[in-house]
Motif scaffolding. Structure first.
Motif, PDB file in Angstrom:
ATOM      1  N   ILE A 377      42.232  45.212  47.782  1.00 55.84           N
ATOM      2  CA  ILE A 377      41.239  44.711  46.838  1.00 55.84           C
ATOM      3  C   ILE A 377      41.109  43.210  47.045  1.00 55.84           C
ATOM      4  CG2 ILE A 377      40.689  44.381  44.394  1.00 55.84           C
ATOM      5  CD1 ILE A 377      42.280  46.937  43.820  1.00 55.84           C
ATOM      6  N   ALA A 386      46.576  47.554  46.479  1.00 56.94           N
ATOM      7  CA  ALA A 386      46.660  48.246  45.195  1.00 56.94           C
ATOM      8  C   ALA A 386      47.938  49.071  45.094  1.00 56.94           C
ATOM      9  CB  ALA A 386      45.439  49.149  45.015  1.00 56.94           C
ATOM     10  N   GLU A 406      39.758  47.762  41.009  1.00 56.77           N
ATOM     11  CA  GLU A 406      38.928  46.552  40.982  1.00 56.77           C
ATOM     12  C   GLU A 406      37.813  46.726  39.967  1.00 56.77           C
ATOM     13  OE1 GLU A 406      37.233  45.785  44.751  1.00 56.77           O
ATOM     14  OE2 GLU A 406      36.169  43.961  44.145  1.00 56.77           O
ATOM     15  N   SER A 414      35.066  39.779  41.185  1.00 55.96           N
ATOM     16  CA  SER A 414      36.058  40.848  41.197  1.00 55.96           C
ATOM     17  C   SER A 414      37.288  40.455  40.387  1.00 55.96           C
ATOM     18  CB  SER A 414      36.478  41.168  42.632  1.00 55.96           C
ATOM     19  OG  SER A 414      35.396  41.699  43.351  1.00 55.96           O
ATOM     20  N   LEU A 416      41.261  42.084  39.158  1.00 59.69           N
ATOM     21  CA  LEU A 416      42.274  43.112  39.367  1.00 59.69           C
ATOM     22  C   LEU A 416      42.636  43.710  38.014  1.00 59.69           C
ATOM     23  CD1 LEU A 416      44.041  44.319  41.663  1.00 59.69           C
ATOM     24  CD2 LEU A 416      45.843  42.751  40.922  1.00 59.69           C
TER      25      LEU A 416
END
Length: 478
Positions: A377, A386, A406, A414, A416
């Motif tokens: 990601i 991930a 994401e 973006s 997390l």
């Protein structure tokens, strides 16, 4: 070989070209002399032997450049570690790769196994215990860099000196970099965006290199653009988003001719607003840690994707109707993963093409990406695995299940995120603190949702659409 190339380039640059940060200014010739002096000090710190493994973990600075070149001149191999990596990750790298010495700026924390050995310039030197089981370096390896590994441990990419040289030379040739350029670089020197576009490439052509560090606010970047007379700006998308969020004042950087971004997708409105304000096209080139810089758009205003192959690069991809995994062949390819034998080699086919994990197609020779097949990601220009974060979450006491994904942040970039299930009485704040002890701060999800049960399909795979829907609400993260 690489030390010789850099030394010759710096001496050719002489007393005109320079490298700078907020506190230091050296001509190329002065940088070469400083590196010679530090190479002598480094040999004394390391003792007898050859090809010692010296890690550098520091923010962007002239001190970083001096240390990097000194390691090469001393006949050792530099291991470039992300400044944001925590002590535990550095210790994992030591365990996997057998580091001899760690050079850090004062803000970085050394692993518990280290022993202070003084300083090299302004960097703190920490000796690390010898590991008898350390894997042997490839005979041609001269630089090592890192990328996220699927096992949760950073993969150490070995690069031959020729690969590092070709990455820089092909970038300079393909983008028209010359001695008249002045590069302002905010990307970390351990990252390919900076390493390939702004380090050796600047020295090869005799360009000025100015290093920015810290969080790049719009005001700070604008002031440095003016004071350095930068013709090229290099940074992650977050830098450009910061610039366009700053109220427009009607002025444009007078010398800027090119702006380069990579490592994460650029938002179309960020690109168009930046160009409207500055008159400068914002280039989003494509590169892969294992293969170096790969594409560049000669005319980004009309290019349908991420540009055409750079010199020494060949691409394979699908069509607009049927995108396929992008395969690349470059002169800047890494040799292998030092700590994961056979893994990188397994991603290279019999024709020497590396399978990237990104999907896309070629449109009039330009690469257009449509997605990716890996679990990595991109957040703020850093590639996060991930699976690594999921494993770390499941190690936190009280967490019983976890999925990392994401999601868009409040600016449309973006973020997390993680969805977890937990035992009764679980405290999310305490869980986040425990997680930060296991992985680097930038890998800790900024958005966390605690649910009674993670929705899964009949095959047991998480229902990702439902999980992403959890972050579309107006509620605050827990």
């Amino acid at each position: 070989m690489l030390a010789d190339i850099m030394t010759k380039a710096l001496r050719d640059g002489g007393g005109r070209a320079q490298v700078t940060d907020r506190h230091t200014r050296l001509t190329h010739r002065e940088l070469d002399r400083a590196a010679d002096e530090q190479a002598t000090q480094l040999r004394a710190l390391l003792g007898p032997g050859e090809r010692h493994r010296v890690a550098i973990q520091s923010g962007n600075s002239v001190a970083y450049l001096v240390a990097y070149l000194a390691v090469l001149k001393a006949g050792s191999v530099p291991f470039l570690i992300d400044r944001a990596s925590g002590p535990r990750e550095v210790q994992l790298i030591w365990q996997d790769c057998g580091l001899d010495l760690l050079l850090q700026d004062e803000a970085a924390a050394a692993p518990e196994v280290g022993t202070p050995r003084g300083t090299l310039g302004s960097l703190l030197a920490t000796g690390l215990p010898a590991r008898e089981d350390a894997p042997a370096l490839h005979d041609l390896t001269q630089v090592c860099r890192f990328t996220s590994g699927s096992t949760g441990r950073p993969n150490c990419i070995e690069f031959a000196g020729a690969a590092v040289h070709r990455a820089a030379a092909n970038w300079a040739e393909g983008t028209g970099l010359s001695g008249g350029d002045s590069i302002l670089c905010f990307a970390s020197l351990s990252n390919g965006l900076a390493f390939n576009t702004s380090l050796l490439s600047a020295f090869l052509v005799g360009a000025d290199l100015h290093l920015g560090s810290g969080l790049p606010t719009g005001g700070a970047v604008s002031r440095l653009l003016a004071s350095t007379a930068a013709t090229r700006l290099v940074g992650f998308p977050a830098l450009y988003e910061s610039l366009v969020r700053r109220p427009a004042d009607g002025t444009a950087p007078p010398n800027l001719r090119m702006a380069v971004s990579s490592a994460a997708p650029l938002r179309p409105d960020t690109r168009s607003e930046f160009t409207a304000r500055t008159g400068v096209p914002l280039q989003n080139y494509f590169g892969v840690a294992e293969a170096g810089p790969l594409t560049f758009a000669a005319d980004p205003l009309t290019d349908p994707g991420l540009g055409q192959p750079l010199p020494g690069v060949r691409l394979r991809a699908g069509t607009a109707a049927a995108p396929e995994v992008v395969q690349v062949h470059s002169q800047s390819m890494g040799t292998r993963y030092l700590n994961a034998p056979g893994v990188l080699e397994g991603r290279i086919d019999q024709d020497g093409f590396y399978h990237t994990g990104d999907t896309g197609y070629l449109s009039d020779g330009s690469l257009v990406l449509t997605g990716r097949t890996s679990q990595k990601i991109n957040v703020g220009g850093r590639k996060i695995d991930a699976l690594e974060v999921t494993h770390a979450l499941l190690d936190v006491p009280g967490i019983t299940d976890a999925v990392v994904l994401e999601t868009p942040d409040r600016h449309g970039g973006s973020a997390l995120a993680a969805v977890i299930t937990a035992e009764p009485g679980f405290d999310p704040a305490e869980g986040r603190r425990r997680l930060s002890e296991r992985i680097a701060a930038y890998k800790v999800p900024s958005l966390i949702r605690v649910v009674p049960q993670i929705p899964r399909g009949s095959t047991g795979k998480p229902a990702m659409a439902q999980l992403r829907g959890l972050f579309d609400t107006t509620g605050q993260p827990q």
